[in-house]
Motif scaffolding. Structure first.
Motif, PDB file in Angstrom:
ATOM      1  N   LEU A  57      -4.113  42.567 -56.742  1.00  0.00           N
ATOM      2  CA  LEU A  57      -3.263  43.809 -57.289  1.00  0.00           C
ATOM      3  C   LEU A  57      -2.056  43.409 -57.599  1.00  0.00           C
ATOM      4  O   LEU A  57      -1.628  42.236 -57.788  1.00  0.00           O
ATOM      5  CB  LEU A  57      -3.179  44.431 -55.561  1.00  0.00           C
ATOM      6  CG  LEU A  57      -4.435  44.887 -55.020  1.00  0.00           C
ATOM      7  CD1 LEU A  57      -4.047  45.418 -53.505  1.00  0.00           C
ATOM      8  CD2 LEU A  57      -5.178  45.903 -55.713  1.00  0.00           C
ATOM      9  N   PHE A  58      -1.589  44.447 -58.288  1.00  0.00           N
ATOM     10  CA  PHE A  58      -0.109  44.040 -59.015  1.00  0.00           C
ATOM     11  C   PHE A  58       0.690  44.320 -58.027  1.00  0.00           C
ATOM     12  O   PHE A  58       1.194  45.323 -57.455  1.00  0.00           O
ATOM     13  CB  PHE A  58      -0.032  45.044 -60.119  1.00  0.00           C
ATOM     14  CG  PHE A  58      -1.333  44.908 -61.251  1.00  0.00           C
ATOM     15  CD1 PHE A  58      -1.566  43.921 -61.582  1.00  0.00           C
ATOM     16  CD2 PHE A  58      -1.747  46.157 -61.676  1.00  0.00           C
ATOM     17  CE1 PHE A  58      -2.640  43.727 -62.537  1.00  0.00           C
ATOM     18  CE2 PHE A  58      -2.796  46.172 -62.698  1.00  0.00           C
ATOM     19  CZ  PHE A  58      -3.242  44.837 -63.105  1.00  0.00           C
ATOM     20  N   PRO A  59       1.679  42.974 -57.683  1.00  0.00           N
ATOM     21  CA  PRO A  59       2.318  43.279 -56.534  1.00  0.00           C
ATOM     22  C   PRO A  59       3.705  44.092 -56.592  1.00  0.00           C
ATOM     23  O   PRO A  59       4.245  44.515 -55.593  1.00  0.00           O
ATOM     24  CB  PRO A  59       2.748  41.829 -56.227  1.00  0.00           C
ATOM     25  CG  PRO A  59       2.503  41.211 -57.430  1.00  0.00           C
ATOM     26  CD  PRO A  59       1.609  41.875 -58.010  1.00  0.00           C
ATOM     27  N   HIS A  60       3.965  44.242 -57.793  1.00  0.00           N
ATOM     28  CA  HIS A  60       5.280  44.985 -58.042  1.00  0.00           C
ATOM     29  C   HIS A  60       5.084  46.459 -58.405  1.00  0.00           C
ATOM     30  O   HIS A  60       5.955  47.247 -58.583  1.00  0.00           O
ATOM     31  CB  HIS A  60       6.216  44.191 -59.283  1.00  0.00           C
ATOM     32  CG  HIS A  60       5.126  44.527 -60.682  1.00  0.00           C
ATOM     33  ND1 HIS A  60       3.799  43.818 -60.677  1.00  0.00           N
ATOM     34  CD2 HIS A  60       5.274  45.113 -61.976  1.00  0.00           C
ATOM     35  CE1 HIS A  60       3.437  44.015 -61.896  1.00  0.00           C
ATOM     36  NE2 HIS A  60       4.048  44.954 -62.571  1.00  0.00           N
ATOM     37  N   MET A  61       3.939  47.011 -58.002  1.00  0.00           N
ATOM     38  CA  MET A  61       3.505  48.391 -58.209  1.00  0.00           C
ATOM     39  C   MET A  61       3.153  48.863 -56.878  1.00  0.00           C
ATOM     40  O   MET A  61       2.342  48.126 -56.088  1.00  0.00           O
ATOM     41  CB  MET A  61       2.514  48.623 -59.200  1.00  0.00           C
ATOM     42  CG  MET A  61       2.803  48.073 -60.703  1.00  0.00           C
ATOM     43  SD  MET A  61       1.287  48.597 -61.764  1.00  0.00           S
ATOM     44  CE  MET A  61       1.924  47.728 -63.379  1.00  0.00           C
ATOM     45  N   ASN A  62       3.423  50.009 -56.617  1.00  0.00           N
ATOM     46  CA  ASN A  62       2.843  50.638 -55.378  1.00  0.00           C
ATOM     47  C   ASN A  62       1.145  50.905 -55.637  1.00  0.00           C
ATOM     48  O   ASN A  62       0.796  50.672 -56.595  1.00  0.00           O
ATOM     49  CB  ASN A  62       3.701  51.821 -54.762  1.00  0.00           C
ATOM     50  CG  ASN A  62       3.522  52.974 -55.551  1.00  0.00           C
ATOM     51  OD1 ASN A  62       2.401  53.242 -56.519  1.00  0.00           O
ATOM     52  ND2 ASN A  62       4.452  54.130 -55.533  1.00  0.00           N
ATOM     53  N   VAL A  63       0.501  51.416 -54.608  1.00  0.00           N
ATOM     54  CA  VAL A  63      -0.870  51.373 -54.487  1.00  0.00           C
ATOM     55  C   VAL A  63      -1.306  52.534 -55.662  1.00  0.00           C
ATOM     56  O   VAL A  63      -2.096  52.265 -56.478  1.00  0.00           O
ATOM     57  CB  VAL A  63      -1.343  51.985 -53.164  1.00  0.00           C
ATOM     58  CG1 VAL A  63      -2.904  52.539 -53.325  1.00  0.00           C
ATOM     59  CG2 VAL A  63      -1.306  50.580 -52.114  1.00  0.00           C
ATOM     60  N   LEU A  64      -0.445  53.605 -55.635  1.00  0.00           N
ATOM     61  CA  LEU A  64      -1.020  54.663 -56.457  1.00  0.00           C
ATOM     62  C   LEU A  64      -0.773  54.123 -57.803  1.00  0.00           C
ATOM     63  O   LEU A  64      -1.561  54.325 -59.023  1.00  0.00           O
ATOM     64  CB  LEU A  64      -0.251  55.742 -56.392  1.00  0.00           C
ATOM     65  CG  LEU A  64      -0.585  57.246 -56.959  1.00  0.00           C
ATOM     66  CD1 LEU A  64      -2.051  57.820 -56.191  1.00  0.00           C
ATOM     67  CD2 LEU A  64       0.454  58.355 -56.821  1.00  0.00           C
ATOM     68  N   ASP A  65       0.278  53.583 -58.400  1.00  0.00           N
ATOM     69  CA  ASP A  65       0.499  53.067 -59.726  1.00  0.00           C
ATOM     70  C   ASP A  65      -0.419  51.735 -60.106  1.00  0.00           C
ATOM     71  O   ASP A  65      -0.769  51.737 -61.220  1.00  0.00           O
ATOM     72  CB  ASP A  65       2.026  52.294 -59.740  1.00  0.00           C
ATOM     73  CG  ASP A  65       2.937  53.358 -59.689  1.00  0.00           C
ATOM     74  OD1 ASP A  65       2.641  54.527 -59.822  1.00  0.00           O
ATOM     75  OD2 ASP A  65       4.349  53.149 -59.387  1.00  0.00           O
ATOM     76  N   ASN A  66      -0.901  51.068 -59.012  1.00  0.00           N
ATOM     77  CA  ASN A  66      -1.938  50.046 -59.210  1.00  0.00           C
ATOM     78  C   ASN A  66      -3.296  50.695 -59.796  1.00  0.00           C
ATOM     79  O   ASN A  66      -3.918  50.170 -60.643  1.00  0.00           O
ATOM     80  CB  ASN A  66      -2.299  49.347 -58.093  1.00  0.00           C
ATOM     81  CG  ASN A  66      -1.762  47.992 -57.909  1.00  0.00           C
ATOM     82  OD1 ASN A  66      -2.168  47.057 -58.373  1.00  0.00           O
ATOM     83  ND2 ASN A  66      -0.548  47.766 -57.058  1.00  0.00           N
ATOM     84  N   LEU A  67      -3.590  51.892 -59.274  1.00  0.00           N
ATOM     85  CA  LEU A  67      -4.761  52.729 -59.680  1.00  0.00           C
ATOM     86  C   LEU A  67      -4.465  53.472 -60.948  1.00  0.00           C
ATOM     87  O   LEU A  67      -5.569  53.557 -61.689  1.00  0.00           O
ATOM     88  CB  LEU A  67      -5.073  53.830 -58.526  1.00  0.00           C
ATOM     89  CG  LEU A  67      -6.249  53.340 -57.529  1.00  0.00           C
ATOM     90  CD1 LEU A  67      -5.569  52.208 -57.006  1.00  0.00           C
ATOM     91  CD2 LEU A  67      -6.658  54.448 -56.549  1.00  0.00           C
ATOM     92  N   THR A  68      -3.082  53.959 -61.306  1.00  0.00           N
ATOM     93  CA  THR A  68      -3.298  54.621 -62.377  1.00  0.00           C
ATOM     94  C   THR A  68      -2.850  53.997 -63.597  1.00  0.00           C
ATOM     95  O   THR A  68      -2.831  54.438 -64.830  1.00  0.00           O
ATOM     96  CB  THR A  68      -2.137  55.835 -62.228  1.00  0.00           C
ATOM     97  OG1 THR A  68      -0.810  55.242 -61.901  1.00  0.00           O
ATOM     98  CG2 THR A  68      -2.627  56.959 -61.106  1.00  0.00           C
ATOM     99  N   TYR A  69      -2.437  52.894 -63.424  1.00  0.00           N
ATOM    100  CA  TYR A  69      -1.642  52.053 -64.594  1.00  0.00           C
ATOM    101  C   TYR A  69      -2.665  51.868 -65.759  1.00  0.00           C
ATOM    102  O   TYR A  69      -2.430  52.387 -67.024  1.00  0.00           O
ATOM    103  CB  TYR A  69      -1.122  50.680 -64.203  1.00  0.00           C
ATOM    104  CG  TYR A  69      -0.419  50.338 -65.619  1.00  0.00           C
ATOM    105  CD1 TYR A  69       0.845  50.740 -66.105  1.00  0.00           C
ATOM    106  CD2 TYR A  69      -1.026  49.113 -65.994  1.00  0.00           C
ATOM    107  CE1 TYR A  69       1.181  50.067 -67.232  1.00  0.00           C
ATOM    108  CE2 TYR A  69      -0.406  48.459 -67.275  1.00  0.00           C
ATOM    109  CZ  TYR A  69       0.629  48.982 -67.660  1.00  0.00           C
ATOM    110  OH  TYR A  69       1.357  48.327 -68.776  1.00  0.00           O
ATOM    111  N   ALA A  70      -4.073  51.236 -65.492  1.00  0.00           N
ATOM    112  CA  ALA A  70      -4.697  51.081 -66.415  1.00  0.00           C
ATOM    113  C   ALA A  70      -5.421  52.337 -67.148  1.00  0.00           C
ATOM    114  O   ALA A  70      -5.488  52.316 -68.397  1.00  0.00           O
ATOM    115  CB  ALA A  70      -5.781  50.217 -65.798  1.00  0.00           C
ATOM    116  N   PRO A  71      -5.651  53.298 -66.312  1.00  0.00           N
ATOM    117  CA  PRO A  71      -6.376  54.556 -67.253  1.00  0.00           C
ATOM    118  C   PRO A  71      -5.393  55.101 -67.953  1.00  0.00           C
ATOM    119  O   PRO A  71      -5.581  55.483 -69.085  1.00  0.00           O
ATOM    120  CB  PRO A  71      -6.675  55.425 -65.980  1.00  0.00           C
ATOM    121  CG  PRO A  71      -7.036  54.644 -64.683  1.00  0.00           C
ATOM    122  CD  PRO A  71      -5.955  53.583 -64.777  1.00  0.00           C
TER     123      PRO A  71
END
Lengths: 219, 240
Positions: free
Chosen positions: B88-102
């Motif tokens: 997981l990307f440690p510097h992003m919260n869970v929601l940002d981890n999910l939304t960043y790539a899309p």
């Protein structure tokens, strides 16, 4: 003991002016070194073997020879080779900027490579292109490794900047020598600028600590 | 959906994959098992080109993804991957981890990406964690977020590289349950795993690999009850 600090009082404004003179070229050299160092770091982790070799050779040369030699080469040898009469100010910026970029490039390269390889793979597997991967995923994480070392490099550069006194650039250090030969006393002016250098470095150290603390709170 | 022909992979002089031929059908759950170092993970990583095959071809929906000018980005949009160590990307919260790539790759609008992300977090049972940072999650929770992150790209095929191997034993089930849900929902899955129970229960087909080769390939019932090869037999004797 033969000490008399009152003798340097008339020279204090002259020496204080040296702070700005020193800071002026130190700041420009830091910025120049940082930008060039970042580019060299990206080349070092890049795909092109020839560029990578050149970047490594560059770093090796600038880290493997004395700074004072580099300074003298640029100040005295450049006019001999090109006929261009380079100013002490420009020589100082060039030498310290080029030299610092070699160290900065290593700091940034190591910082980036210390980021878990899985991060790059995860980004790749999600189809994230190179640029956003670098700037949004890898570099923000690398910053934690990079910033403290970078602060150290800036502190070193600030102290080593005193070397420019040998090419008669009127920085803090040079001014202490000028005053010393004027009043035939060296201890007092040297102590005075020594204190100023120490204060400058302490300020940088405090900034570094503050930045580190800010980074840690994002964990 | 995926067709693999004469796939070879070498690292330097060491050949790790030797002449693999197989396929993955749409909606199928394929598990790949075998001893450590048998090339299972390398095979999986070749499918989304995290490893470049040395020779051979892999086709995704009829398109050769191994040809030199193949569109790797397009491939990766269609194939999701879940790693053993989550990443997981440690510097992003869970929601940002999910939304960043899309948002970055597909240009999805933020609102849309977030609503899809919330649906997925609900699906993996972590709705209340959307503001949390990865460092505050347990291993099982991290892996479920990682699965949701891969699903957020709406892939056609999901690859799992030993998804439960780095987990404490009591967290294995929560992750396997999520994968089972996906399987029952009709998603195409390829799972490298050491969880024989999972392979037996969920897989449509089992591939057994050893020393870089596919040694046996059959349905799980047959494979676990009556393996054809001696090597598969001795492997099963050790792990079951």
């Amino acid at each position: 003991m033969n000490l008399d600090f009152t003798q340097i009082v008339p020279y204090i404004p002259f020496m204080l002016e040296g702070i700005w003179v020193t800071l002026q070229f130190v700041i420009i050299a830091i910025i120049f070194g940082f930008i060039l160092g970042s580019i060299i770091a990206l080349v070092k982790i890049g795909k092109f073997p020839i560029l990578r070799f050149l970047a490594d050779a560059y770093t090796s040369i600038f880290r493997g020879t004395p700074l004072i030699l580099q300074l003298m080469l640029i100040y005295y040898a450049v006019p001999q080779l090109t006929g261009y009469d380079i100013s002490p100010f420009l020589s100082a910026i060039l030498t310290f900027g080029l030299n610092s970029s070699a160290y900065v490039s290593e700091i940034i390269r190591a910082g980036i490579q210390a980021v878990d390889k899985g991060q790059k793979e995860a980004a790749e597997a999600l189809g994230i292109p190179y640029r956003p991967m670098m700037f949004k995923i890898i570099l923000p994480q690398a910053m934690k490794n990079i910033l403290p070392a970078l602060m150290n490099e800036f502190i070193t550069l600030t102290k080593e900047s005193a070397l420019v006194s040998v090419i008669s650039y009127l920085d803090l250090m040079r001014r202490a020598q000028v005053v010393g030969s004027d009043i035939y006393r060296n201890f007092e002016p040297l102590m005075f600028v020594g204190l100023i250098y120490y204060c400058l470095v302490m300020i940088l150290t405090l900034i570094g600590k503050y930045v580190e603390k800010r980074l840690r709170t994002s964990d | 959906m995926i067709k693999v022909e004469h796939l070879h992979k070498s690292f330097g002089k060491t050949e790790v994959l030797t002449d693999l031929n197989t396929s993955i059908e749409k909606g199928e759950v394929l598990t790949i098992i075998g001893p450590s170092g048998s090339g299972k993970s390398t095979f999986l990583r070749c499918i989304n080109l995290l490893e470049q095959p040395t020779s051979g071809h892999i086709y995704l929906n009829g398109e050769d993804i191994t040809k030199p000018n193949a569109d790797t980005l397009k491939l990766r949009k269609q194939v999701g991957m879940v790693f053993q160590h989550f990443h997981l990307f440690p510097h992003m919260n869970v929601l940002d981890n999910l939304t960043y790539a899309p948002m970055t790759v597909k240009g999805t609008a933020k609102k849309e990406a977030q609503s899809l992300a919330r649906d997925l977090l609900f699906k993996v049972g972590l709705s209340e964690k959307e503001d949390a940072y990865p460092s505050s999650l347990s291993g099982g929770q991290k892996q479920r977020v990682a699965i949701a992150r891969a699903l957020a790209m709406e892939p056609e095929l999901m690859l799992f590289d030993e998804p439960t191997s780095a987990l404490d034993p009591e967290m294995v089930k929560e992750v396997l349950d999520v994968i089972k849900d996906l399987a029952h929902g009709g998603m195409t899955l390829a799972v490298v795993t050491h969880e024989m129970g999972f392979a037996k229960e969920v897989a449509d087909r089992v591939i057994f690999m050893d020393q870089g080769m596919i040694v046996e390939e059959s349905n799980p019932k047959k494979f676990f009850e009556k393996p054809e090869t001696v090597r598969a037999q001795s492997f099963l004797d050790k792990v079951l």
